[in-house]
Design an enzyme around this catalytic site. Structure first.
Site, PDB file in Angstrom:
ATOM      1  N   VAL A  37      15.379  -7.137   8.678  1.00 53.24           N
ATOM      2  CA  VAL A  37      15.200  -6.071   9.655  1.00 53.24           C
ATOM      3  C   VAL A  37      13.755  -6.100  10.134  1.00 53.24           C
ATOM      4  O   VAL A  37      12.830  -6.190   9.320  1.00 53.24           O
ATOM      5  CB  VAL A  37      15.505  -4.698   9.017  1.00 53.24           C
ATOM      6  CG1 VAL A  37      15.405  -3.606  10.071  1.00 53.24           C
ATOM      7  CG2 VAL A  37      16.882  -4.698   8.382  1.00 53.24           C
TER       8      VAL A  37
ATOM      9  N   LYS B  92      18.054  -5.706  13.536  1.00 55.34           N
ATOM     10  CA  LYS B  92      18.692  -6.404  12.415  1.00 55.34           C
ATOM     11  C   LYS B  92      19.076  -7.790  12.898  1.00 55.34           C
ATOM     12  O   LYS B  92      19.860  -7.922  13.833  1.00 55.34           O
ATOM     13  CB  LYS B  92      19.954  -5.660  11.991  1.00 55.34           C
ATOM     14  CG  LYS B  92      19.688  -4.460  11.147  1.00 55.34           C
ATOM     15  CD  LYS B  92      20.959  -4.021  10.434  1.00 55.34           C
ATOM     16  CE  LYS B  92      20.631  -2.943   9.435  1.00 55.34           C
ATOM     17  NZ  LYS B  92      21.783  -2.587   8.609  1.00 55.34           N
TER      18      LYS B  92
ATOM     19  N   ASP C 242      29.804   3.567   2.209  1.00 55.21           N
ATOM     20  CA  ASP C 242      28.578   3.193   1.520  1.00 55.21           C
ATOM     21  C   ASP C 242      27.482   4.237   1.760  1.00 55.21           C
ATOM     22  O   ASP C 242      26.350   3.903   2.084  1.00 55.21           O
ATOM     23  CB  ASP C 242      28.129   1.803   1.954  1.00 55.21           C
ATOM     24  CG  ASP C 242      27.180   1.166   0.925  1.00 55.21           C
ATOM     25  OD1 ASP C 242      27.083   1.714  -0.197  1.00 55.21           O
ATOM     26  OD2 ASP C 242      26.529   0.159   1.250  1.00 55.21           O
TER      27      ASP C 242
ATOM     28  N   GLY D  53      21.691  -7.905   2.680  1.00 54.31           N
ATOM     29  CA  GLY D  53      22.650  -8.999   2.596  1.00 54.31           C
ATOM     30  C   GLY D  53      22.951  -9.588   3.969  1.00 54.31           C
ATOM     31  O   GLY D  53      23.295 -10.753   4.117  1.00 54.31           O
ATOM     32  N   TYR D  54      22.762  -8.755   4.946  1.00 57.54           N
ATOM     33  CA  TYR D  54      23.072  -9.130   6.309  1.00 57.54           C
ATOM     34  C   TYR D  54      22.004 -10.038   6.910  1.00 57.54           C
ATOM     35  O   TYR D  54      22.277 -10.900   7.727  1.00 57.54           O
ATOM     36  CB  TYR D  54      23.179  -7.818   7.081  1.00 57.54           C
ATOM     37  CG  TYR D  54      23.319  -7.907   8.567  1.00 57.54           C
ATOM     38  CD1 TYR D  54      24.590  -7.883   9.137  1.00 57.54           C
ATOM     39  CD2 TYR D  54      22.220  -7.960   9.401  1.00 57.54           C
ATOM     40  CE1 TYR D  54      24.741  -7.923  10.497  1.00 57.54           C
ATOM     41  CE2 TYR D  54      22.362  -8.002  10.761  1.00 57.54           C
ATOM     42  CZ  TYR D  54      23.628  -7.995  11.316  1.00 57.54           C
ATOM     43  OH  TYR D  54      23.764  -8.028  12.669  1.00 57.54           O
ATOM     44  N   GLY D  55      20.769  -9.811   6.501  1.00 55.27           N
ATOM     45  CA  GLY D  55      19.651 -10.561   7.062  1.00 55.27           C
ATOM     46  C   GLY D  55      18.403  -9.697   7.027  1.00 55.27           C
ATOM     47  O   GLY D  55      18.335  -8.738   6.260  1.00 55.27           O
TER      48      GLY D  55
END
Ligand SMILES: *[C@@H]1O[C@H](CO)[C@@H](O)[C@H](O)[C@H]1NC(C)=O
Ligand SMILES: *[C@@H]1O[C@H](CO)[C@@H](O)[C@H](O)[C@H]1NC(C)=O
Ligand SMILES: *[C@@H]1O[C@H](CO)[C@@H](O)[C@H](O)[C@H]1NC(C)=O
Ligand SMILES: *[C@@H]1O[C@H](CO)[C@@H](O)[C@H](O)[C@H]1NC(C)=O
Ligand SMILES: *[C@@H]1O[C@H](CO)[C@@H](O)[C@H](O)[C@H]1NC(C)=O
Length: 947
Positions: A633, A647, A742, A629-631
């Site tokens: 890797v 990341k 998480d 979701g962050y982008g």
């Protein structure tokens, strides 16, 4: 550069003089001593990392509290308090040079080696607390000459050898806690000369010889506890019946013979345990103290009848006479004069005796339990209407569930992620302090009726209102000891729902210095931990300020201000120089990125965009190893050859402040079992985080069907332990503590040696942003989330986030490790499936077939631990510390079989071929095909077939 270091030197020199001028330096010999002490300790969680700073007392080394002594004009260490810090290593003899120390507290660590005799030199010592370590060797005679020592606690270690006679010279000692060691030999009768002794705990040792009758001469003795020693068939001295202050006499399993002494001369006796001996004869008919709560004479060979003196004891909770030779009548008057307070219960266990009749009819109230199985009287059960007492006693009572529920409060929740909670029954939100306590020798068998009394006792000693204390949970442990977790809330007020620092300091000091006088009913306590969460997670408890004159304080303040200014100047200079190095080329004009990075982030590097672009062949698809979701890797190779995972945030997915908070948090977390942050990049509108690269991918990869190579039981257990240690660090040792939120198999990564490393702490969710008062800004409260299947059910219901939520999630990971199942598959939940299998005795049928051979005893215990972690109820789950301890036990008990070794070699050699080309995150299917390594991994053929 030369000018910079010159300036640095100058600043340190002026610093030194500033402090000297104010007369505020630690005595040089103590600085040396502390450094020597530090060198001998292992500090895996880096608690003591600030012990590298200049002056121990002035720069507030963790655990070190000092005071100014006008007599020699120096600061001296007054307290060394390193409780529960996961330290190992040994205690240095240099401790003896801390000549003004009053408190030495190393409880609940893993320190080994022996007790340095030099501690006997610290004549000012008042508390010597080393409980709960792995200390071995003998007790040094030298410890017997400490005139002011009041608490002498060495319990739960491996101390051997005899009790030195010299200990009779400790004029101030009140608490003598040496239980749970391997101390041997005779108890020296000389110890009866200790004038102030109140607690004499020597249970669970290898003591032998006889019980000295002289002990009855100790004028203040309240607790005499010697269980589980072997006093080879000696008798209980009759003189013990005259100990006027005694509250508790516990001589269980001591190999004693003779008769039960007449104890009617002890006016306040609360607790009597003489069980599991070879006592004979009959029970003396005289009346015991009216305060008595517990009488245990079980497992002896006592004959005669049950005396009528056991009747009418108003506070009795437990009368255990089972497994004896008692005959005659069962008295039906025992509970007659009892005033059953709220929740009180009485248990009468008479099983396996020769009781043949009852006097009158047995018709006790519902809160009295009578057990009669194994007596002749049960043969006439129906006739006498007593069959209901003749069944097997259901020993395991339901676990006691704390009765304080907050149900009466309105349903809208308190702010979760700042650890605000409803103050029970008062219905306002406030952030509590957590305190773990253990009553080490309570004089009761049932806590529930005494709960209110305990609350009054604690709050009055803390000078708090009753509503400010909540007993969060409690649990009986072997001994019996009573472990409990308290929450202490701030007073109700309109403008603050948190404690201020001085109040936290005051309360923690009262507990840590044992200033709560021990109470007759509850006995002495152990302090297990303080939990400072939410708004308190940054609290740094300042050292004591006693004994400093106002002039001295002003001197320090001035001295340290000038010191601070010079240091800041020096740092700024160095930093500025660094910035001007051509390699970094910060585009300060664009977003002033670098200048916002706090100075203290040691070890985290700022990367230039170009540098990372080069490392990843311009972020080519071939180097992409994952997507979240962050982008994306990427796998990158830096110019110096280091392989990293990068990341890269999608445009707009992060805001500046959050990015920095994130780096700031991660730069402080250093642990072998956490993926470490190498650096970051914030240039050209890009935000990237650079991590160490994990060649073996994630645990999820290894458990999923795609990468089916054999992961041995031993390796699984070590992965479990590694991950658990990483989480334990986040919970208890990170500063401030972090709740991961998480934990899942995807976030447990494996390095080339299969060391487990927890990753993604807060990256996808981000750590909460705090304002100056320590409160979270409102938006972050909505950002709480997790992964279905791993989410703590109680957290879902209550929205109350605690460390136990991570315990739940790691429990699910353990179940995956054991079974190879996914947390949720085809709509079925792993906890449910595993529980169902275990309950129907089919546990071994669900063990992952790809595991290879395993020791079944270990697997049972690992399974039990996994299921305990994944209980629905928060309180039923163990703490991370308990999880780590159990896993460590399991690992240490693993049989070293050839098969394990063979398999380990096979699988590691199979993987090493692909190690460098394997990937970091393999979430998206298209990515893994880009990497030949992944095929290799899945192509490994297990050399050992699952049975
Ligand atoms: C410290 O202890 C050692 C050994 O016990 C002894 O020889 C020495 O004299 C003591 N030093 C002081 C200052 O008491
Ligand atoms: C022991 O305590 C007393 C009273 O607090 C104090 O006066 C004395 O100096 C202490 N003794 C040592 C050796 O510190
Ligand atoms: C007490 O004795 C019974 C029967 O003799 C035995 O089963 C039980 O284990 C003993 N209890 C303890 C705690 O040793
Ligand atoms: C109960 O109390 C009454 C009054 O104090 C006393 O007379 C009686 O003997 C007591 N009964 C028992 C069984 O102790
Ligand atoms: C215990 O018994 C008394 C008297 O019969 C009763 O008032 C009380 O409610 C009972 N308590 C419990 C917990 O059952």
């Amino acid at each position: 550069m030369a000018s910079t270091s010159g300036y640095l030197l100058l600043s340190f020199v002026s610093c030194y003089f500033a402090l000297l001028a104010a007369g505020q330096m630690t005595h040089p010999s103590e600085v040396t001593a502390l450094q020597a002490i530090r060198r001998k300790l292992k500090d895996p969680l880096r608690n003591l990392r600030n012990w590298k700073k200049n002056d121990p007392c002035v720069s507030h080394w963790i655990g070190v509290n000092c005071d100014f002594y006008p007599s020699d004009g120096f600061l001296h260490v007054k307290e060394l308090r390193l409780l529960n810090k996961n330290l190992s290593g040994i205690l240095a003899p240099e401790l003896g040079q801390l000549s003004h120390m009053e408190i030495l507290d190393f409880m609940w660590n893993n320190i080994s080696g022996s007790i340095p005799k030099e501690i006997g030199n610290i004549t000012s010592l008042q508390l010597l607390l080393l409980s709960g370590n792995q200390i071995s060797g003998p007790l040094p005679d030298e410890l017997g000459f400490l005139p002011n020592l009041t608490k002498f606690q060495l319990d739960l270690n491996y101390i051997s050898g005899p009790l030195p006679k010299s200990f009779a010279n400790l004029p101030s000692v009140k608490h003598f806690h040496m239980n749970n060691n391997s101390i041997s030999g005779q108890i020296p009768p000389e110890l009866s000369a200790l004038p102030l002794l109140i607690h004499f705990l020597l249970d669970n040792n290898n003591l032998s010889g006889y019980l000295p009758p002289e002990l009855s001469k100790m004028p203040s003795l309240k607790i005499l506890q010697l269980d589980n020693n072997n006093f080879g068939m000696s008798e209980i001295p009759a003189s013990y019946g005259n100990m006027s202050k005694l509250l508790k006499l516990s001589l269980r399993n001591c190999n004693l013979q003779g008769t039960v002494p007449d104890l009617s001369g002890i006016p306040g006796l609360l607790y009597l345990d003489l069980s599991q001996n070879q006592l004979t004869g009959s029970i003396p008919p005289s009346k015991l103290s009216v305060s008595i709560t517990t009488i245990d004479l079980s497992n002896n060979t006592i004959n005669g009848s049950i005396p009528s003196s056991f009747s009418g004891l108003p506070r009795l909770q437990n009368l255990s006479l089972q497994n004896n030779l008692l005959s005659g009548f069962i008295p039906s008057t025992i509970w007659k004069n009892m005033t059953f307070s709220k929740d009180a219960k009485l248990k009468l266990d008479f099983q396996n005796n020769l009781l043949s009749d009852i006097s009158g009819s047995l018709d006790p109230p519902s809160n009295v339990t009578i057990l009669l199985q194994g007596n002749p009287v049960c043969a006439r059960g129906n006739q006498l209407n007593i069959s209901r007492f003749c069944g097997p006693g259901n020993e395991e009572e339901a676990p006691e569930i704390p009765s304080n529920s907050n149900n009466s409060c309105p349903p809208q929740a308190c702010p979760v992620s700042n650890n605000f909670q409803y103050v029970p029954e008062s219905c306002f939100c406030a952030a509590p302090l957590g305190v773990g306590l253990r009553l080490r020798s309570p004089s009761i068998s049932d806590f529930v009726p005494y709960r209110g009394q305990f609350e009054v006792y604690i709050t009055s000693n803390l000078h708090l209102e009753l509503y400010q204390l909540s007993i969060d949970s409690f649990q009986w442990q072997k001994g019996p000891r009573l472990r409990m977790y308290l929450k202490i809330f701030p007073q109700y007020s309109n403008d603050s729902s948190t404690f201020n620092i001085s109040e936290i300091q005051r309360i923690t000091d009262i507990f840590a210095k044992f200033s709560i006088p021990s109470n007759d009913t509850f006995g002495p306590y152990d302090l297990l931990n303080f939990t400072l969460l939410g708004p308190y997670s940054n609290v740094f408890l300042p050292p004591l300020k006693t004994g400093l004159s106002k002039g001295a304080v002003a001197g320090i303040v001035l001295g340290s201000i000038s010191c601070a200014i010079t240091l800041i100047l020096a740092i700024t200079l160095v930093f500025w120089k660094k910035l001007s190095l051509p390699r970094y080329q910060p585009k300060v004009s664009k977003d002033q990125s670098i200048s916002k990075i706090p100075v203290k982030m040691e070890g985290v590097k700022g990367f230039g965009f170009k540098e990372l672009e080069m490392a990843t062949s311009s972020f080519s698809i071939a180097t992409q190893v994952g997507h979240g979701g962050y982008g994306n890797v990427y796998k990158g190779i830096l110019t110096d050859g280091t392989v990293v995972a990068i990341k890269r945030a999608q445009q707009g997915s992060l805001q500046g402040a959050e990015f920095y908070t994130e780096i700031e948090l991660l730069s402080r977390l250093h642990h072998r079992n956490l993926v470490s942050l190498v650096g970051y990049c914030n240039e050209e509108g890009e935000q990237m985080l650079v991590y160490e690269f994990m060649p073996n991918g994630s645990l999820h990869d290894h458990l999923s069907a795609k990468f089916r190579e054999t992961l041995s039981f031993e390796r699984r257990l070590n992965i479990a332990l590694g991950a658990a240690k990483g989480i334990l660090y986040l919970h208890t040792e990170a500063d401030p503590p972090v709740i991961h939120r998480d934990i899942k198999a995807n976030n447990i990564l494996l390095d080339s040696k299969f060391t487990a490393k927890v990753s993604d702490f807060g990256i996808s969710k981000l750590a909460p942003v705090t304002d100056t008062k320590g409160f979270e800004t409102a938006d972050m409260l909505t950002a709480v989330k997790g992964t279905p299947g791993y989410l703590d059910p109680e957290y879902l219901l209550t929205h109350r986030l605690t460390e136990k939520s991570d315990v739940y999630s790691i429990g699910i990971v353990f179940l995956e490790l054991l079974t190879g199942m996914r947390p949720i598959s085809h709509g079925r939940n792993i906890v449910h499936e595993v529980n169902a299998a275990c309950q129907s005795g089919l546990m071994f049928s669900i063990i992952d077939r790809n595991m290879g051979p395993y020791p079944s005893e270990c697997i049972k215990r690992f399974m039990a631990l996994a299921l305990k972690c994944s209980q629905d109820k928060t309180d039923a789950r163990p703490t991370m510390l308990e999880v780590v301890r159990e896993l460590e036990n399991l690992v240490s008990e693993l049989p070293e079989s050839d098969t394990f070794q063979l398999e380990l070699n096979a699988s590691s050699s199979g993987i090493s071929g692909s190690a460098t080309s394997s990937v970091y995150v393999k979430k998206s299917p298209y990515v893994s095909t880009d990497f030949p390594g992944s095929d290799l991994v899945s192509g490994v053929i297990p050399t050992i077939r699952p049975r």
